[in-house]
Design a protein around this motif. Structure first.
Motif, mmCIF file in Angstrom:
data_model
loop_
_atom_site.group_PDB
_atom_site.id
_atom_site.type_symbol
_atom_site.label_atom_id
_atom_site.label_comp_id
_atom_site.label_asym_id
_atom_site.label_seq_id
_atom_site.Cartn_x
_atom_site.Cartn_y
_atom_site.Cartn_z
ATOM 1 N N ARG A 18 0.795 -1.223 0.000
ATOM 2 C CA ARG A 18 0.000 0.000 0.000
ATOM 3 C C ARG A 18 0.826 1.271 0.000
ATOM 4 O O ARG A 18 0.467 2.258 -0.611
ATOM 5 C CB ARG A 18 -0.927 -0.006 1.211
ATOM 6 C CG ARG A 18 -1.775 1.239 1.311
ATOM 7 C CD ARG A 18 -3.196 0.922 1.530
ATOM 8 N NE ARG A 18 -4.038 2.083 1.422
ATOM 9 C CZ ARG A 18 -5.197 2.224 2.018
ATOM 10 N NH1 ARG A 18 -5.660 1.243 2.771
ATOM 11 N NH2 ARG A 18 -5.909 3.306 1.847
ATOM 12 N N ASP B 86 0.121 6.646 -1.316
ATOM 13 C CA ASP B 86 -0.858 5.572 -1.171
ATOM 14 C C ASP B 86 -1.056 4.936 -2.552
ATOM 15 O O ASP B 86 -1.728 5.494 -3.414
ATOM 16 C CB ASP B 86 -2.186 6.147 -0.645
ATOM 17 C CG ASP B 86 -3.225 5.062 -0.374
ATOM 18 O OD1 ASP B 86 -3.029 3.898 -0.795
ATOM 19 O OD2 ASP B 86 -4.253 5.380 0.270
ATOM 20 N N PHE C 225 -2.849 2.707 -3.496
ATOM 21 C CA PHE C 225 -4.230 2.307 -3.804
ATOM 22 C C PHE C 225 -5.026 3.445 -4.428
ATOM 23 O O PHE C 225 -6.131 3.231 -4.896
ATOM 24 C CB PHE C 225 -4.966 1.858 -2.532
ATOM 25 C CG PHE C 225 -4.547 0.519 -1.994
ATOM 26 C CD1 PHE C 225 -3.358 -0.077 -2.372
ATOM 27 C CD2 PHE C 225 -5.373 -0.163 -1.105
ATOM 28 C CE1 PHE C 225 -2.977 -1.312 -1.863
ATOM 29 C CE2 PHE C 225 -5.002 -1.396 -0.593
ATOM 30 C CZ PHE C 225 -3.807 -1.973 -0.968
ATOM 31 N N ASN C 226 -4.510 4.663 -4.371
ATOM 32 C CA ASN C 226 -5.289 5.801 -4.863
ATOM 33 C C ASN C 226 -4.706 6.346 -6.173
ATOM 34 O O ASN C 226 -3.697 5.867 -6.654
ATOM 35 C CB ASN C 226 -5.381 6.897 -3.789
ATOM 36 C CG ASN C 226 -6.750 7.575 -3.791
ATOM 37 O OD1 ASN C 226 -7.388 7.705 -4.827
ATOM 38 N ND2 ASN C 226 -7.194 8.008 -2.625
#
Lengths: 426, 426
Positions: free
Chosen positions: B60, B67, B69-70
């Motif tokens: 992550r 991040d 994941f973003n």
């Protein structure tokens, strides 16, 4: 409180004085609050960790026996097509799976038409002029594709039920250099509007002068509801078939705001003839997209029910944020007649209009107090809002406490700019 | 056995009779052996399962706090750039990370130059003619990009140390419509040749008439050794700098044949000025590529040592396959003067030349006995081998027993076609 337009000079001066105190108090906090983009928040992403913890042995073999670890499968695993077919309510033969980004699929679709034409038409780059209709306010990244590739943009007003169709119908039927139209038909970016059935039918029934005219239907927020009574969008592919316009629309979508922005899967839906045309050049561009990630998503979500369940959890995080923004806007701006805004049933944005010629000044003032907003004007072609009034609020990313502060600062900025306007005129 | 050219009519007839018996015996087995593409085999992919079993919590957060994941990070995580910088022996500022496919990066690079030009030059699509130099035999997918986009291809002979540089130097210095040149400089596809230092230096020192001429340096097999004494390739970026040609080369690579074909990561290396030019349109095309997959690769391989160790395991699987092919070729064809082939130190292919005007016939005969080869001619522009003699052997995918059969059938086909040729002439 009364409308600002009805305040006396003295009342306005008092108002400004009070607002400046509040503004300066925030300024002293030296905040850094980012409201620029429609990004999911950390808690939404936390929910998706499990997708990545599916063991490798469950990701290797697709239903048809394909080894997902090796080359092959140009346009997506059958089960990934099925998942998107269900989500977009089309047949799986009408789906192509892309990489991690529907924006990239859209860029490629436009760039391909520029270089190669569409289904045998003259490549757009060989024409003197190419134009796109741009319902606005709209999505800045759509407009950026046009600008980069030298496509002229024509602004079309957004109404409460979708684009101004009288103008759209007139223009496309008269001008064969109009080759495309951008649409975010559900929970539109930024207005949060869903096109009415009537508008969808009128789009599907267009009689464009250019045979290679395409509607770029960016259904980014198809399952992104904030309410238990979600908006319903009429199926554009079905409507186009009913009008004998089978090839007129390209539909785009992705799991970017379902699973991982940047590590989800994107898809395109269109007539089989359109997709066959696209495959001809797609097969030169790539051997295929990430099948392991496709299978990971299918294993996790399984079907549309799985997606909808997941999106309900998203809504439980996002709805309170949208509610807070609305409450603060209402409390700070209600009745003053200096701003209006939408209350969407889904999507990622709240669109706010200030008085004319105030948005840039509001953006500047907010920034000086530590709140970065999407650039005023960004929601219009060439970054130029003719009335300088539209601001896109993106409430999803910041934690609630930050969001509260940011919106309060934003409201104070609107009030200050507006009060000063009225004072000038008083 | 003697050279076929020295056999009498009778001897040739006997030979053909014996070969046809063997051929028909294979034909009766109704085999289906696929030798078309350079795909890793199942055992190679088995080795990579662990990459996908890294727990999500370790994927992550990037080193700089991003991040993964973003949204965000247009051109790759810093640690992914570092990994490729080490592998390609360049500075990390000279690396852009792409999606899952270096082919797609190459296509985009050519397509971008067509639409937008390079560093301010006229878009290639606005020119009357655009030409690329194509050292051949070469990689069919490179040629397919040119063909799709209407770029004329000029065949350049491949020598044992790389392309025929006398011709290359002459052509690029005289003709400003020559905008590019394809190179697979290490363990070339299909010849398995590594360009000599002298050739690399001559490429780096080219004085192209077109300022927007670019060398497309597809370093697909940079770490794909089959020998403990791997070939060494001189660093093209360094050589270009030394010649004052800093911007003349685009380098491409990927982990497709290190980790997962179709689910690896691709990268591009070039001068900072070139990359800045590319970023300007890349940022319109996508928000960014899959950062989770980038981090997954970095966590697993760590650095070049990790990659090299992994590639030694690959070699332990692939080397025996290459050896078997060579043994059978030697046994069946040795001394007969009807074919010659390379013995590469790495890469994915063995390139074989039959007598002139035999390759298509050999392909056909092999197919009828159940062996699908890469299409004869595919290694030349427009799929046309002027001497109809080059065949690309891809020994990596089939299991050893299948491979043995396939090569035996292939050799019998070559012998049959060649013997019949000589008989016709006898």
């Amino acid at each position: 409180m009364n409308s600002y337009s009805k305040l006396s000079k003295n009342e306005l001066q008092n108002e400004i004085e009070k607002l400046e105190k509040r503004y300066n108090a925030f300024k002293e906090q030296k905040l850094k609050l980012d409201m620029t983009r429609g990004k999911p928040c950390s808690e939404q992403l936390d929910m998706c960790m499990e997708i990545l913890d599916i063991p490798s042995r469950e990701l290797r073999k697709a239903a048809d026996g394909t080894d997902t670890f090796n080359y092959g499968v140009l346009d997506g695993l059958p089960e990934a097509k099925e998942l998107f077919a269900e989500m977009l309510d089309v047949d799986k033969s009408e789906v192509i799976i892309g990489g991690n980004s529907s924006l990239n699929l859209m860029y490629d679709a436009v760039a391909r038409a520029m270089s190669l034409g569409i289904l045998g038409s003259t490549p757009w780059s060989k024409l003197d002029r190419v134009k796109f209709l741009c319902p606005s306010p709209g999505y800045d990244r759509h407009f950026a594709i046009c600008e980069l590739l030298g496509i002229e943009m024509i602004t079309i007003d957004m109404r409460q039920d979708g684009p101004d169709m009288d103008t759209v119908e007139k223009l496309v039927s008269e001008d064969d250099s109009i080759k495309g139209m951008w649409c975010v038909p559900k929970y539109s970016n930024p207005d949060g509007i869903t096109y009415s059935d009537r508008v969808v039918d009128r789009i599907a029934a267009l009689r464009p002068k250019a045979k290679d005219f395409r509607v770029f239907w960016d259904n980014a927020y198809c399952v992104h509801h904030l309410s238990d009574k979600p908006d319903e969008l009429k199926n554009i592919l079905t409507a186009c078939k009913a009008s004998g316009n089978d090839n007129m629309v390209y539909v785009f979508s992705s799991t970017s705001k379902i699973s991982f922005p940047g590590a989800g899967i994107a898809a395109m839906a269109a007539s089989v003839e359109n997709l066959n045309g696209i495959r001809k050049s797609m097969t030169i561009q790539t051997i295929g997209h990430d099948k392991i990630n496709q299978l990971r998503h299918v294993r996790y979500f399984k079907n549309l029910d799985g997606i909808n369940l997941h999106m309900k959890k998203h809504a439980s995080i996002l709805k309170p944020k949208f509610d807070i923004v609305n409450e603060i806007l209402e409390k700070e701006l209600g009745g003053k007649e200096i701003a209006s805004w939408n209350k969407p049933n889904g999507g990622y944005f709240i669109s706010l209009n200030t008085l004319n010629n105030c948005a840039k000044e509001v953006e500047k003032l907010s920034l000086e107090a530590g709140v970065v907003l999407t650039k005023a004007g960004a929601t219009y072609p060439y970054g130029k809002d003719p009335k300088d009034r539209n601001i896109r609020i993106a409430p999803t990313l910041p934690p609630v406490e930050e969001l509260k502060k940011a919106i309060e600062i934003f409201c104070i900025s609107i009030r200050l700019v507006s009060a000063k306007k009225f004072l000038e005129m008083a």
